[in-house]
Design a protein around this motif. Structure first.
Motif, PDB file in Angstrom:
ATOM      1  N   ASP A 134       0.586  -1.099   0.440  1.00 34.92           N
ATOM      2  CA  ASP A 134       0.308  -0.115   0.183  1.00 34.92           C
ATOM      3  C   ASP A 134       0.815   1.016  -0.193  1.00 34.92           C
ATOM      4  OD1 ASP A 134       0.787  -0.883   2.254  1.00 34.92           O
ATOM      5  OD2 ASP A 134      -0.812  -0.203   3.230  1.00 34.92           O
ATOM      6  N   ASN A 135       1.911   1.351   0.496  1.00 34.89           N
ATOM      7  CA  ASN A 135       3.439   1.532  -0.220  1.00 34.89           C
ATOM      8  C   ASN A 135       4.619   2.097   0.786  1.00 34.89           C
ATOM      9  OD1 ASN A 135       4.018   2.204   3.259  1.00 34.89           O
ATOM     10  ND2 ASN A 135       2.447   3.171   3.377  1.00 34.89           N
ATOM     11  N   LEU A 136       5.172   2.932   0.194  1.00 36.93           N
ATOM     12  CA  LEU A 136       6.726   2.612  -0.301  1.00 36.93           C
ATOM     13  C   LEU A 136       7.764   1.947   0.997  1.00 36.93           C
ATOM     14  CD1 LEU A 136       9.172   3.332  -2.054  1.00 36.93           C
ATOM     15  CD2 LEU A 136       9.813   5.171  -0.691  1.00 36.93           C
ATOM     16  N   ARG A 137       6.961   2.310   2.710  1.00 38.99           N
ATOM     17  CA  ARG A 137       7.665   1.917   3.896  1.00 38.99           C
ATOM     18  C   ARG A 137       7.697   0.528   3.828  1.00 38.99           C
ATOM     19  NH1 ARG A 137       7.047   4.315  10.106  1.00 38.99           N
ATOM     20  NH2 ARG A 137       8.675   2.814  10.824  1.00 38.99           N
ATOM     21  N   HIS A 138       6.107   0.288   3.438  1.00 38.48           N
ATOM     22  CA  HIS A 138       5.427  -0.522   4.121  1.00 38.48           C
ATOM     23  C   HIS A 138       6.761  -2.401   2.681  1.00 38.48           C
ATOM     24  CE1 HIS A 138       1.869   0.149   6.090  1.00 38.48           C
ATOM     25  NE2 HIS A 138       3.411   0.401   7.135  1.00 38.48           N
ATOM     26  N   GLY A 139       6.659  -1.605   1.264  1.00 33.43           N
ATOM     27  CA  GLY A 139       7.035  -2.032   0.532  1.00 33.43           C
ATOM     28  C   GLY A 139       8.474  -2.869   0.665  1.00 33.43           C
ATOM     29  N   ALA A 140       9.148  -1.902   1.027  1.00 36.56           N
ATOM     30  CA  ALA A 140      10.379  -1.907   1.705  1.00 36.56           C
ATOM     31  C   ALA A 140      11.013  -2.863   2.939  1.00 36.56           C
ATOM     32  CB  ALA A 140      11.132  -0.282   1.978  1.00 36.56           C
ATOM     33  N   GLN A 141       9.735  -2.501   3.445  1.00 33.94           N
ATOM     34  CA  GLN A 141      10.123  -3.429   4.515  1.00 33.94           C
ATOM     35  C   GLN A 141       9.897  -4.891   4.403  1.00 33.94           C
ATOM     36  OE1 GLN A 141       6.838  -1.985   7.701  1.00 33.94           O
ATOM     37  NE2 GLN A 141       8.511  -0.983   9.040  1.00 33.94           N
ATOM     38  N   PHE A 142       8.919  -4.649   3.264  1.00 31.78           N
ATOM     39  CA  PHE A 142       9.303  -6.696   2.656  1.00 31.78           C
ATOM     40  C   PHE A 142      10.119  -7.190   1.972  1.00 31.78           C
ATOM     41  CE2 PHE A 142       4.541  -5.937   1.816  1.00 31.78           C
ATOM     42  CZ  PHE A 142       3.840  -5.954   3.028  1.00 31.78           C
ATOM     43  N   LEU A 143      10.414  -6.587   1.630  1.00 34.60           N
ATOM     44  CA  LEU A 143      11.797  -6.396   0.487  1.00 34.60           C
ATOM     45  C   LEU A 143      13.215  -6.700   1.820  1.00 34.60           C
ATOM     46  CD1 LEU A 143      11.600  -3.415  -2.357  1.00 34.60           C
ATOM     47  CD2 LEU A 143      11.460  -6.229  -2.521  1.00 34.60           C
ATOM     48  N   LEU A 144      13.510  -5.687   2.379  1.00 36.06           N
ATOM     49  CA  LEU A 144      14.705  -5.354   3.543  1.00 36.06           C
ATOM     50  C   LEU A 144      14.489  -6.991   4.529  1.00 36.06           C
ATOM     51  CD1 LEU A 144      14.245  -1.604   4.745  1.00 36.06           C
ATOM     52  CD2 LEU A 144      16.644  -2.482   3.499  1.00 36.06           C
ATOM     53  N   GLN A 145      13.448  -7.284   4.790  1.00 38.07           N
ATOM     54  CA  GLN A 145      13.748  -8.673   5.537  1.00 38.07           C
ATOM     55  C   GLN A 145      13.573 -10.383   4.353  1.00 38.07           C
ATOM     56  OE1 GLN A 145      10.476  -8.252   8.609  1.00 38.07           O
ATOM     57  NE2 GLN A 145      10.208  -6.701   7.398  1.00 38.07           N
ATOM     58  N   ALA A 146      12.936  -9.815   4.062  1.00 39.02           N
ATOM     59  CA  ALA A 146      12.759 -10.987   2.250  1.00 39.02           C
ATOM     60  C   ALA A 146      13.474 -11.606   1.511  1.00 39.02           C
ATOM     61  CB  ALA A 146      11.271 -11.828   2.846  1.00 39.02           C
ATOM     62  N   VAL A 147      14.251 -10.037   1.044  1.00 39.45           N
ATOM     63  CA  VAL A 147      15.070 -10.661  -0.158  1.00 39.45           C
ATOM     64  C   VAL A 147      16.423 -11.442  -0.284  1.00 39.45           C
ATOM     65  CG1 VAL A 147      16.395  -9.874  -1.573  1.00 39.45           C
ATOM     66  CG2 VAL A 147      13.841  -8.629  -1.089  1.00 39.45           C
TER      67      VAL A 147
END
Length: 1077
Positions: free
Chosen positions: A772-785
């Motif tokens: 829904d926004n950049l921050r949440h997406g970045a959190q997904f990527l930072l933790q899961a990639v």
């Protein structure tokens, strides 16, 4: 086809009562269905009569959308669409809907089990569009009646009913080529149908004819004379061992899935990939083409010898060979072009003659006559057998040189596989035919070796008067039989195993039949090669591995005959026939075949080693280590036969391999190379997880927030410059969309973006997420990639140039994303270009390009007239693509973050694009300690082994900034201040809670010194680094929860404005540099 309004279905009870369909609103049913129940399944269902009756609402819900009705005439037979044999399909009204198909409008047809399908009803007893397993779903080419059947997609079964369906495409992501579809349709339409061969006619006969060459009649006796019976059998068994292992490997590959035309090329390319397949395919086709010339010249030499015996030469021997050879190859071309059926008939005639010649020899060996004795033939005799058992190498021959002469006689085992496209069932025919042919021919060679060694002496004079006299001391086998051939030891004898190549004609019951056998052996091998070469070449050209050769892919007639390939093979063959000197070319041809055998064996080893679930041959009698031994044996034999020819062969294969690897043909055959790379990658990843990280092995592994890769090329190219061949690079793309994503569009998007990266030669992974926004997406990527140790440790973002024009909530999200990265112990890198980074709005050249905003999707239309700012932006976006030339990278290492601020510029100077740039280091210090600080930094850098051109100590870093710059900063922050002194405390708190980014007066006072430092640093940067190619600077940190996002953004903006390209870097404060070994 059309669908009725909602259809009501009536269940049938066990008595077999007639059901009917009620079409909503009409009294008469449009579709009549016979439903077979358990009770009535054994007898035909009576003709149904429409009987309207109610049905539960759940039953009727959504039926009309899942069931489509098709006219029975369009379906063809039940077998055409892969139905089980017990489901009949007759074009009458009662059963017209026994199969329901719904077309997707993309040339594919989904088969689904409607309520009317007797087979599904009997199997499951309820209605569903889920399809039972069907062979048609797994085909990759067009169905016989034009439309490819595909199983219902997951979306069709899983999504809401009102959701628009989309087609999932073909299995394995492979589209049938237009040529394949056209061929399938043409085959269906042609009246006669294609001509296919069984295992005897297609493989066994071909292989036997190709293996039984001229060697059988004119060299076998000489080999027995040189090596003796024992070593000759060893030579035959060694050659047979190589061909048997290759035969087993061929069988394994041929039974691991459907085999199309192309023989050895098809088997190798689909196993090892286009690089090996393409290189072997070309030399294998060429070898077959030149083999035509070899066999035809062998035939022509025999004919010319016969003409010479009766003084009937046309010109001289060499030109007569050329004339006879040319006429022969024209005749063979005529037979080939006439079609495979004619060629197969010719092969059968030649086989009969060849078998007759072999039988004729064995009959003759039991019929010795006195007239043949002086020439060395005495019939079966123990003394002759014992004398010929051991070797007697003459004329500098050795075991290996004799082996080299014999081995080409064992080749030809791929003659059946080469016409794989013309076999009825290649999977069954190739193993049976090839292995049986190797067995029969091997036994024949051994039998002839033993026979010739048991009844013919090595040397004979041919003179009736050379009988034994009492005075002569004679010990050899001929003496016991009354002849003295001792004079032959001095040389000059013309008869016997060693001297007479035509000794088999002497032994045979009817001499001319052996000559006919020689003709048959040469012509059949020539014909097999003339057919094999174009077929292999056509398959190679169809795959478009060598773009210039695609014209030879075209086939003609119902059998898709490669006429152009025949003409090319004819021309190559004719050219070598006209040379008529094949002693030099022959060893290279043998080596070409052996290289193919070696790779077929290696393919089996490689596929077994890769342990891919897709490697499951139905032929089980193979072993990966035996195949590897076979591949090594083939290579050894190549060098034994002729070392320089083996080197030439390897060089040609290597050159073609490099060419195909460089060209990277756009094919995906699921080769074992891919499987092995996956296996190794997985193994290494798992091995890495068991090892703790060490500072010496630290490498920046970057998660780059780039959106669509093509939107911010400058960001990717700069990061790629310091991660290429060093660290991981992941292009993160946060898609902020309101509607639910269409997963097919997502996968196509993913493929397109990864292709763009590959095309630009940027070694990176593209990873999109929905949020829904950049921050949440970045959190997904930072933790899961990432995977194990292959996990990003550095977040790279572009500077938000337009932050002051947009919504401040976006700035809050942007700054919080940086805080999240620091919380997760990531290093952070921010790139700022004065012109900006995002070029998505100007990239389409007159087309609409979708670019992702932080919280919604913008649609930008780019018109042909490019504004000046956009031109500058485009030029700026390409600045890191080119070589940078001489200049400096200025490193402002003001705060120690573990060394990342220094490591990145060092890695940049290691790359070819930045190689000419020198590093200048700037550090903060005190005026009275400048020399001391410079020496300390120089010592540290030399310990780190990092080259630098200069160290500047900034003693005036704490001087107050200029007044006008302070005023500019004040104007910058003015709109974002809370101004709590001008309002009530409660209102101020409420506003701060609603707009947390606002700057309080208290905060401004508290961080006054830090603010002044950012303004002062910008002045120093302009003073010292305005001409640098790139500035790398320690990024200022803001304490989370204390410094508002607006103030932090103002610091970053003030620090970095009006400067050359600037990288703000902050490591995670763990050492990434060490001076210990």
């Amino acid at each position: 086809h059309c669908c009725s309004p909602p259809v009501n279905i009536i269940k049938t009870d066990m008595s077999g009562q007639k059901p009917s369909l009620k079409s909503g609103g009409s009294s008469q049913s449009r579709f009549q269905v016979a439903v077979v129940t358990e009770a009535s399944s054994t007898s035909p269902a009576p003709a149904p009569t429409p009987a309207p009756a109610p049905a539960p609402a759940e039953e009727s819900k959504g039926r009309s959308r899942s069931v489509g009705f098709l006219d029975s005439g369009a379906l063809g037979s039940a077998m055409d669409i892969g139905l089980p044999p017990d489901v009949s399909h007759e074009p009458d009204t009662t059963k017209s809907d026994s199969v329901s198909l719904h077309s997707t409008g993309t040339g594919h047809t989904h088969i689904s089990d409607s309520h009317s399908n007797t087979y599904y009803m009997r199997t499951f007893g309820h209605n569903t569009i889920d399809a039972v397993p069907n062979i048609e779903f797994y085909r990759q080419t067009a169905a016989p009646f034009g439309e490819k059947l595909t199983r219902p997609s997951l979306s069709e079964l899983h999504d809401e009913l009102d959701k628009e369906l989309f087609d999932d495409g073909l299995a394995n992501g492979e589209e049938p080529s237009a040529a394949e579809e056209a061929a399938a349709l043409a085959a269906k339409e042609s009246k006669g149908g294609t001509i296919k061969f069984g295992w005897v006619k297609g493989v066994l006969i071909r292989c036997m004819l190709n293996i039984w060459g001229v060697m059988l009649f004119i060299r076998m006796s000489w080999i027995v004379g040189q090596s003796g019976i024992g070593l000759t059998i060893a030579i035959i068994l060694m050659a047979t061992l190589v061909t048997t292992i290759t035969g087993l490997s061929t069988s394994a590959i041929a039974t691991n899935g459907f085999v199309r035309g192309g023989g050895a090329y098809y088997l190798i390319s689909r196993s090892l990939g286009p690089e090996f397949g393409g290189s072997i395919g070309l030399i294998f086709a060429f070898a077959n083409a030149v083999a035509v010339a070899m066999y035809v010249v062998g035939f022509a030499e025999t004919v010319v010898e016969m003409l010479n015996d009766v003084d009937a030469l046309m010109t001289d021997e060499l030109n007569d060979i050329r004339i006879v050879g040319t006429l022969t190859v024209i005749l063979l071309l005529g037979i080939s072009v006439a079609g495979m059926e004619w060629e197969a008939k010719a092969q059968i005639v030649l086989l009969v003659i060849l078998l007759g010649a072999i039988v004729n020899y064995f009959i003759g060996s039991f019929m010795p006559t006195e007239s043949k004795e002086p020439k060395g033939f005495f019939g079966y005799n123990t003394a002759i057998f014992l004398e010929n058992l051991g070797p007697d190498f003459r004329d500098e021959e050795t075991f290996f040189s004799v082996f080299a002469i014999f081995f080409p006689a064992a080749t030809g085992i791929l003659a059946g596989a080469n016409i794989s496209g013309d076999l009825t069932d290649p999977q069954s025919a190739i193993p049976k035919g090839t292995l049986l042919a190797i067995l029969i021919t091997g036994v024949t060679y051994v039998a002839i070796a033993i026979s010739a060694g048991s009844c013919i002496v090595r040397d004979a004079t041919g003179d009736h008067n050379d009988t034994v006299t009492d005075t002569v001391n004679c010990t050899d086998a001929a003496c016991t039989l009354g002849y003295d051939f001792s004079i032959c030891k001095e040389g000059g004898c013309q008869y016997g195993l060693m001297n007479d190549f035509q000794v088999m004609s002497l032994v045979s019951a009817f001499g001319p039949l052996i000559t006919a056998g020689i003709f048959s052996a040469t012509l059949s091998s020539a014909l097999a090669s003339l057919v094999s070469a174009p077929k292999v070449f056509q398959a190679l050209c169809k795959d478009n591995i060598y773009p210039g050769l695609s014209m030879f892919a075209k086939g003609y007639g119902k059998n898709n005959e490669p006429l152009r390939g025949y003409v090319l093979t004819f021309c190559i063959g004719l050219a070598f026939i006209l040379i008529a000197e094949l002693n030099i070319i022959a060893p290279i041809i043998s080596n070409f075949f052996l290289a193919s055998y070696a790779l077929i064996n290696f393919s089996v080893f490689h596929a077994s080693m890769a342990n891919s679930p897709g490697w499951r041959p139905s032929f089980k009698y193979y072993n990966m280590w035996v195949s590897l031994a076979g591949a090594i044996l083939c290579c050894v034999v190549m060098f034994v036969i002729n070392w320089w020819a083996a080197l030439v062969t390897l060089l040609i294969v290597l050159a073609l391999y490099i060419y195909v690897s460089y060209k990277k043909p756009d094919v995906n055959w699921g080769s074992s190379t891919q499987a092995l790379i996956y296996n190794q990658a997985l193994t290494h990843c798992l091995n890495l997880t068991g090892v703790e990280d060490h500072v010496k092995n630290f490498r920046p592994q970057c998660l780059v927030m780039a959106g669509y890769p093509s939107a911010r090329p400058a960001l990717l190219q700069l990061v790629h410059s310091f991660t290429k061949n060093v660290g991981l690079m992941v292009c993160g793309h946060i898609k902020t969309v309101s509607r639910r994503p269409n997963l097919k569009e997502l996968s196509q998007d993913h493929a397109r973006c990864q292709r763009w990266l590959n095309k630009k030669r940027i070694k990176a992974f593209y990873t999109p997420v929905f949020s829904d926004n950049l921050r949440h997406g970045a959190q997904f990527l930072l933790q899961a990639v990432g995977l194990g140790r292959l996990k990003p440790n550095t977040l790279v973002m572009g500077f938000k140039n337009n932050w002051s024009d947009g919504d401040m909530r976006d700035v809050e999200i942007y700054i919080n994303t940086l805080h999240d990265a620091f919380d997760l112990q990531f290093g952070v890198v921010i790139l700022r270009l004065q012109e900006g980074l995002d070029i998505s709005h100007i990239q389409g050249q007159g087309t609409a390009v979708i670019s992702e905003s932080l919280s919604f999707v913008h649609l930008h239309i780019r018109f042909p007239t490019v504004p000046l700012t956009d031109q500058r932006l485009l030029e700026s976006s390409q600045q890191f693509k080119k070589k940078q030339g001489k200049g400096t990278i200025d490193v402002w290492w003001l705060f120690d973050d573990g060394g990342l601020t220094l490591l990145i510029p060092y890695l940049l100077t290691n790359s070819s694009k930045w190689g000419d740039c020198r590093i200048r280091v700037f550090i903060g210090g005190k005026i009275n300690r400048i020399d001391h600080d410079r020496r300390a930094m120089a010592t540290l850098l030399s310990r780190f082994r990092i080259d630098f051109s200069d160290i500047n100590v900034l003693g005036d870093i704490n001087t107050k900034p200029k007044k006008h710059n302070k005023l500019t900063f004040k104007e910058l922050i003015e709109p974002y201040r809370l101004k709590e002194d001008d309002m009530e405390q409660e209102a101020a708190e409420r506003l701060k809670a609603h707009e947390p980014w606002r700057i309080t007066d208290n905060e401004l006072e508290l961080y006054k010194a830090k603010t002044n430092r950012q303004i002062r640093l910008n002045e120093l940067l302009k003073e010292h680094s305005s001409t640098a190619k790139l500035i790398v600077m320690s990024m200022p940190l803001a304490r989370k929860g204390t410094v508002s996002s607006a103030l932090y953004m103002c610091w970053l903006d003030t620090l970095s404005k009006d400067l050359p390209p600037l990288l703000l870097v902050r490591g995670n404060h763990q050492s990434v540099l060490t001076f210990y070994s």
